[in-house]
Design a protein around this motif. Structure first.
Motif, PDB file in Angstrom:
ATOM      1  N   PHE A  61       3.608  60.583  40.537  1.00  0.00           N
ATOM      2  CA  PHE A  61       2.892  59.964  41.652  1.00  0.00           C
ATOM      3  C   PHE A  61       1.622  60.749  41.984  1.00  0.00           C
ATOM      4  O   PHE A  61       0.550  60.171  42.202  1.00  0.00           O
ATOM      5  N   VAL A  62       1.731  62.068  42.018  1.00  0.00           N
ATOM      6  CA  VAL A  62       0.585  62.926  42.331  1.00  0.00           C
ATOM      7  C   VAL A  62      -0.559  62.697  41.351  1.00  0.00           C
ATOM      8  O   VAL A  62      -1.724  62.561  41.737  1.00  0.00           O
ATOM      9  N   LYS A  63      -0.232  62.638  40.067  1.00  0.00           N
ATOM     10  CA  LYS A  63      -1.275  62.468  39.048  1.00  0.00           C
ATOM     11  C   LYS A  63      -1.991  61.131  39.198  1.00  0.00           C
ATOM     12  O   LYS A  63      -3.190  61.024  38.936  1.00  0.00           O
ATOM     13  N   LYS A  64      -1.265  60.105  39.642  1.00  0.00           N
ATOM     14  CA  LYS A  64      -1.873  58.778  39.799  1.00  0.00           C
ATOM     15  C   LYS A  64      -2.673  58.668  41.092  1.00  0.00           C
ATOM     16  O   LYS A  64      -3.795  58.158  41.102  1.00  0.00           O
ATOM     17  N   GLU A  65      -2.100  59.142  42.195  1.00  0.00           N
ATOM     18  CA  GLU A  65      -2.679  58.872  43.510  1.00  0.00           C
ATOM     19  C   GLU A  65      -3.519  60.019  44.069  1.00  0.00           C
ATOM     20  O   GLU A  65      -4.555  59.782  44.675  1.00  0.00           O
ATOM     21  N   PHE A  66      -3.089  61.254  43.879  1.00  0.00           N
ATOM     22  CA  PHE A  66      -3.860  62.364  44.420  1.00  0.00           C
ATOM     23  C   PHE A  66      -5.200  62.496  43.709  1.00  0.00           C
ATOM     24  O   PHE A  66      -6.178  62.968  44.285  1.00  0.00           O
ATOM     25  N   SER A  67      -5.254  62.079  42.443  1.00  0.00           N
ATOM     26  CA  SER A  67      -6.516  62.161  41.706  1.00  0.00           C
ATOM     27  C   SER A  67      -7.602  61.332  42.388  1.00  0.00           C
ATOM     28  O   SER A  67      -8.787  61.671  42.331  1.00  0.00           O
TER      29      SER A  67
END
Length: 232
Positions: A61-67
């Motif tokens: 999730f972090v890789k998709k959204e935090f980016s």
């Protein structure tokens, strides 16, 4: 159109409270809105227990959204608050956001009660990371973002309360005022005989207590207000 608000701001000691709505114009999705993060991932994605059980799913999730947060640029609403701080009218910003955009805009006194998604650290040894390649530290501990998960206490609350006591005006920008403790801040400012100003595209349950309410797109609102302070 905003003359009354301008006069209030020029009296000084203004404190801003910002929510997800101030950053949607920077391309960052909100949490509760249509196609928001909760609708697409469910509330559990920000649950601390879920993170501990399934760190690999959380980091997907972090890789998709935090980016999206890392690439986002501050918008005119962020720059407006930085300008008001530079002019000495704004004493600080309490933000519910974790996107770091207030700092990118040049604001200095920012109270991040839900943390900052740009920072990571190991829960065991405390080692700090900018963005970890893996979710386990060399010491074997789990690396986590410096944000507040469900089930955890908010950050910097004592300092937030001290600013609320000092403020003459609370400027709420882009917050639905549904999440506590931030949702209690409007009543605290009114108890202190201060001004409450709410700017949000949708109505809130605190509109009836506010001195001024603007149901506007925040970028449009900020463009108009910025003109009053551009030449100072």
């Amino acid at each position: 159109m905003l003359e009354e608000l301008v006069e209030i701001i020029k009296e000084g000691n203004v404190l801003a409270l910002t929510g997800a709505g101030i950053s949607t114009n920077s391309g960052i999705p909100d949490f509760r809105g249509k196609n928001g993060l909760y609708e697409r991932y469910g509330h559990e994605i920000f649950d601390y227990g879920f993170f501990k059980r399934y760190p690999e799913k959380f980091y997907d999730f972090v890789k998709k959204e935090f980016s999206k947060m890392y690439k986002a640029k501050c918008n005119i609403s962020h720059r407006l608050l930085a300008r008001l701080e530079d002019l000495g009218y704004l004493i600080g910003i309490i933000t519910q956001n974790i996107d770091n955009l207030h700092f990118k805009a040049g604001s200095k006194n920012v109270v991040e009660i839900h943390g900052n998604a740009s920072r990571f650290y190991c829960e065991r040894c405390g080692r700090k990371y900018s963005f970890p390649e893996k979710y386990y530290c060399k010491c074997g501990g789990i690396i986590r973002p410096d944000i507040v998960f469900f089930g955890e206490n908010v950050k910097n609350l004592d300092y937030a309360y001290s600013l609320l006591k000092e403020a003459n005006t609370l400027l709420v920008m882009g917050s639905s005022l549904q999440v506590y403790p931030a949702a209690s801040f409007p009543l605290l400012i009114k108890e202190n005989q201060g001004n409450l100003v709410i700017i949000n595209i949708d109505s809130t349950s605190y509109d009836e207590f506010a001195d001024l309410v603007y149901h506007m797109d925040l970028n449009e609102f900020s463009k108009i207000l910025f003109r009053y302070f551009e030449e100072e």
